[in-house]
Design an enzyme around this catalytic site. Sequence first.
Site, PDB file in Angstrom:
ATOM      1  N   GLU A  52      11.016   6.131   0.947  1.00  0.00           N
ATOM      2  CA  GLU A  52      11.120   5.271  -0.225  1.00  0.00           C
ATOM      3  C   GLU A  52      11.947   5.974  -1.294  1.00  0.00           C
ATOM      4  O   GLU A  52      11.566   7.069  -1.715  1.00  0.00           O
ATOM      5  CB  GLU A  52       9.727   4.954  -0.759  1.00  0.00           C
ATOM      6  CG  GLU A  52       9.730   3.900  -1.856  1.00  0.00           C
ATOM      7  CD  GLU A  52       8.328   3.529  -2.302  1.00  0.00           C
ATOM      8  OE1 GLU A  52       7.489   3.196  -1.441  1.00  0.00           O
ATOM      9  OE2 GLU A  52       8.082   3.593  -3.516  1.00  0.00           O
ATOM     10  N   HIS A  63       9.035  -1.231  -5.090  1.00  0.00           N
ATOM     11  CA  HIS A  63       7.732  -0.712  -5.529  1.00  0.00           C
ATOM     12  C   HIS A  63       7.365  -1.271  -6.905  1.00  0.00           C
ATOM     13  O   HIS A  63       7.086  -0.527  -7.852  1.00  0.00           O
ATOM     14  CB  HIS A  63       7.754   0.821  -5.557  1.00  0.00           C
ATOM     15  CG  HIS A  63       6.389   1.433  -5.391  1.00  0.00           C
ATOM     16  ND1 HIS A  63       6.163   2.569  -4.659  1.00  0.00           N
ATOM     17  CD2 HIS A  63       5.169   1.068  -5.867  1.00  0.00           C
ATOM     18  CE1 HIS A  63       4.876   2.884  -4.693  1.00  0.00           C
ATOM     19  NE2 HIS A  63       4.253   1.975  -5.420  1.00  0.00           N
ATOM     20  N   SER A  71       0.835  -1.198   0.000  1.00  0.00           N
ATOM     21  CA  SER A  71       0.000   0.000   0.000  1.00  0.00           C
ATOM     22  C   SER A  71       0.873   1.254   0.000  1.00  0.00           C
ATOM     23  O   SER A  71       1.301   1.713  -1.059  1.00  0.00           O
ATOM     24  CB  SER A  71      -0.943  -0.028   1.199  1.00  0.00           C
ATOM     25  OG  SER A  71      -1.792   1.089   1.196  1.00  0.00           O
ATOM     26  N   ARG A  72       1.174   1.787   1.165  1.00  0.00           N
ATOM     27  CA  ARG A  72       2.060   2.941   1.304  1.00  0.00           C
ATOM     28  C   ARG A  72       2.839   2.812   2.602  1.00  0.00           C
ATOM     29  O   ARG A  72       2.306   2.355   3.622  1.00  0.00           O
ATOM     30  CB  ARG A  72       1.265   4.269   1.308  1.00  0.00           C
ATOM     31  CG  ARG A  72       0.692   4.676  -0.034  1.00  0.00           C
ATOM     32  CD  ARG A  72       1.787   5.033  -1.032  1.00  0.00           C
ATOM     33  NE  ARG A  72       1.255   5.529  -2.291  1.00  0.00           N
ATOM     34  CZ  ARG A  72       1.003   4.784  -3.346  1.00  0.00           C
ATOM     35  NH1 ARG A  72       1.209   3.464  -3.281  1.00  0.00           N
ATOM     36  NH2 ARG A  72       0.537   5.313  -4.458  1.00  0.00           N
TER      37      ARG A  72
END
Length: 326
Positions: free
Chosen positions: A265, A284, A236-237
């Site tokens: 990130e 990612h 997700s995040r």
Amino acid sequence: MAPEHLPALFPPRLLNRLTSLLDIDVSLVAERFDQESLAPALARTEILITGWGAPPLGSAALAAAPRLRAVLHAAGTVRGMIGEPCWERGLAVSSAAHANALPVAEFTVATVLLAGKNAFSLRESLRTGHRLPPRPADLAAIGNFGRRVGIIGASRVGRRVLELLRPFNLKVCLSDPYVDAAEAARLGVDLVSLDDLLAGSDIVSLHAPDVPQTYRMLNRRRLAAIPDGATLINTSRGALIDPEALSDELTSGRLNAVLDVTEPEPLPGDSPLYDLPNVFVTPHIAGSLGNELERLGRAVVEEAERLVDGLPLLHQVLRTDLGRIA
């Protein structure tokens, strides 16, 4: 959008479909709305096709595009691009988030099944020289029969994950404040509180949106509630998890993790998470990449067909959606 994405989003067969529907100058791929050379095109534009790299569509850009009536976004979230001026104009906005959800869900299901077999840790044991077959006692807790999987968030991705997990002999539960018992029954899943999900899952997979209410939702207390030896998956995040608390839990070896997103990130080069045997970090990659981008372009073409036929958009984003979607 950023020009480098155009060929993958719209390969020739899709571009031909698009240009048969809309009058498009395919050589004009704008990265900013204030480019002087863009002014004549904006003045007559009715539909914007956007993607990664698109800047905010603010008041100045809207003033330069008085005929604009729709935005078809060949990517996921429109949060950084569509703001109040767009809603005040009454623009119809569509997103390919539904198409981007599928590869994320596929990646998640793959990691759930691999985590259930303890594949990540066993691979690491092989890599570091432990070549003898594992003892039966070491494998007693391994397997996916009856494995308890907790899904946080019935987002587009979360729902696809639930759908893809259905054929497997897993015990799946869901936590989502916007889902009631009737909807959970339709989804074929047990609805539980977040705290109960964390305490009762062997594998926890995070699919909540990145909104103010979910910031650091997995804090130190909640991470500590996850059982010893469980695996946390985040596609997700990174902002949804307290990074210091997560690092402490993983450094101790108490939990395992598959992290496709992190905070920050990317992780700094000296992050201990890169070298921990119980952590599998990917850059990612769960979302649409490579040949998967064509799926996003196809979603835009299908929405353009609906506009031309006078039909409502199938994947329209509404102003009221933004408080609860990524």
